[in-house]
Scaffold this active site. Structure first.
Site, PDB file in Angstrom:
ATOM      1  N   GLY A  35       4.570   0.368   4.087  1.00 15.10           N
ATOM      2  CA  GLY A  35       5.990   0.909   3.905  1.00 15.10           C
ATOM      3  C   GLY A  35       6.775  -0.308   3.782  1.00 15.10           C
ATOM      4  O   GLY A  35       6.234  -1.547   3.741  1.00 15.10           O
ATOM      5  N   GLU A  51       6.009   0.935  -2.233  1.00 23.36           N
ATOM      6  CA  GLU A  51       5.729  -0.020  -1.178  1.00 23.36           C
ATOM      7  C   GLU A  51       4.223   0.328  -0.927  1.00 23.36           C
ATOM      8  O   GLU A  51       3.526  -0.974  -0.789  1.00 23.36           O
ATOM      9  CB  GLU A  51       6.563   0.413   0.105  1.00 23.36           C
ATOM     10  CG  GLU A  51       7.835  -0.070   0.057  1.00 23.36           C
ATOM     11  CD  GLU A  51       7.945  -1.612   0.185  1.00 23.36           C
ATOM     12  OE1 GLU A  51       6.691  -2.245   0.682  1.00 23.36           O
ATOM     13  OE2 GLU A  51       8.992  -2.211  -0.052  1.00 23.36           O
ATOM     14  N   GLU A  55       1.524  -2.904  -1.299  1.00 24.18           N
ATOM     15  CA  GLU A  55       0.862  -3.626  -0.119  1.00 24.18           C
ATOM     16  C   GLU A  55      -0.410  -3.294   0.046  1.00 24.18           C
ATOM     17  O   GLU A  55      -1.434  -4.009   0.812  1.00 24.18           O
ATOM     18  CB  GLU A  55       1.602  -2.949   1.126  1.00 24.18           C
ATOM     19  CG  GLU A  55       2.963  -3.529   1.297  1.00 24.18           C
ATOM     20  CD  GLU A  55       3.440  -2.923   2.817  1.00 24.18           C
ATOM     21  OE1 GLU A  55       3.156  -2.292   3.502  1.00 24.18           O
ATOM     22  OE2 GLU A  55       5.020  -3.459   2.703  1.00 24.18           O
ATOM     23  N   GLU A 109      -4.906  -8.087   4.386  1.00 26.02           N
ATOM     24  CA  GLU A 109      -6.061  -7.175   4.316  1.00 26.02           C
ATOM     25  C   GLU A 109      -5.596  -5.800   4.000  1.00 26.02           C
ATOM     26  O   GLU A 109      -4.311  -5.254   4.491  1.00 26.02           O
ATOM     27  CB  GLU A 109      -6.899  -7.062   5.655  1.00 26.02           C
ATOM     28  CG  GLU A 109      -7.532  -8.394   5.805  1.00 26.02           C
ATOM     29  CD  GLU A 109      -8.345  -8.557   7.317  1.00 26.02           C
ATOM     30  OE1 GLU A 109      -9.258  -7.521   7.422  1.00 26.02           O
ATOM     31  OE2 GLU A 109      -8.015  -9.477   8.112  1.00 26.02           O
TER      32      GLU A 109
END
Length: 160
Positions: A35, A51, A55, A109
């Site tokens: 997020g 987001e 990510e 990761e």
């Protein structure tokens, strides 16, 4: 009159068809669910979809709102200089619809974690608290005010 400044952020708790939860390891904050901040002119759903993709590499659909959180502490950003204002966070339940696990400039990761072991990954109490809201979600949206600095403290906890 000075206009108030707040950060608006969204969080996605993405659960796959096997009951695994998507987590990302951030450069500054350790393991979290994906997020981030809503950009100027962007709606909440588009911000969350963007987001999570940025990510983690995963494409999602947003299902429903589960929690609204106000972090009313004022503290310094990771640079030790910039003041972080009050932060309003909205967490949503999400489903994956495609993409492949990846990393980004913000994450080192990304992985799928069994739902019952997610708590072992979180080092920040705020994420543990917000994930508990997901686990206990009964259709009522949780509202919580907390501070994270100098230490985590819940100031208000109710449903809305």
């Amino acid at each position: 009159m000075e206009m108030p400044t707040h950060i608006v952020a969204v969080g996605g708790i993405v659960e796959d068809e096997h009951g695994n939860i998507l987590l990302v390891k951030t450069i500054h904050g350790g393991w979290v669910f994906p997020g981030g901040q809503v950009e100027i002119g962007e709606n909440l759903m588009d911000a969350l979809i963007r987001e999570v993709k940025e990510e983690s590499g995963i494409d999602i659909t947003v299902s429903n709102l589960i929690g609204v959180y106000s972090n009313t502490s004022t503290h310094k950003w990771y640079d030790g200089i910039t003041d972080v204002p009050t932060k309003l966070m909205l967490d949503f339940r999400c489903k994956p619809v495609g993409g492949e696990l990846a990393i980004s400039e913000e994450t080192s990761e990304s992985c799928w974690v069994a739902k019952d072991t997610v708590m072992e990954y979180f080092t920040k109490t705020a994420f543990r608290t917000r994930y508990e809201t997901y686990l206990n979600f009964d259709g009522n949206i949780k509202y919580m005010e907390y501070v994270t600095d100098p230490e985590f403290e819940i100031k208000l906890n109710r449903t809305v």
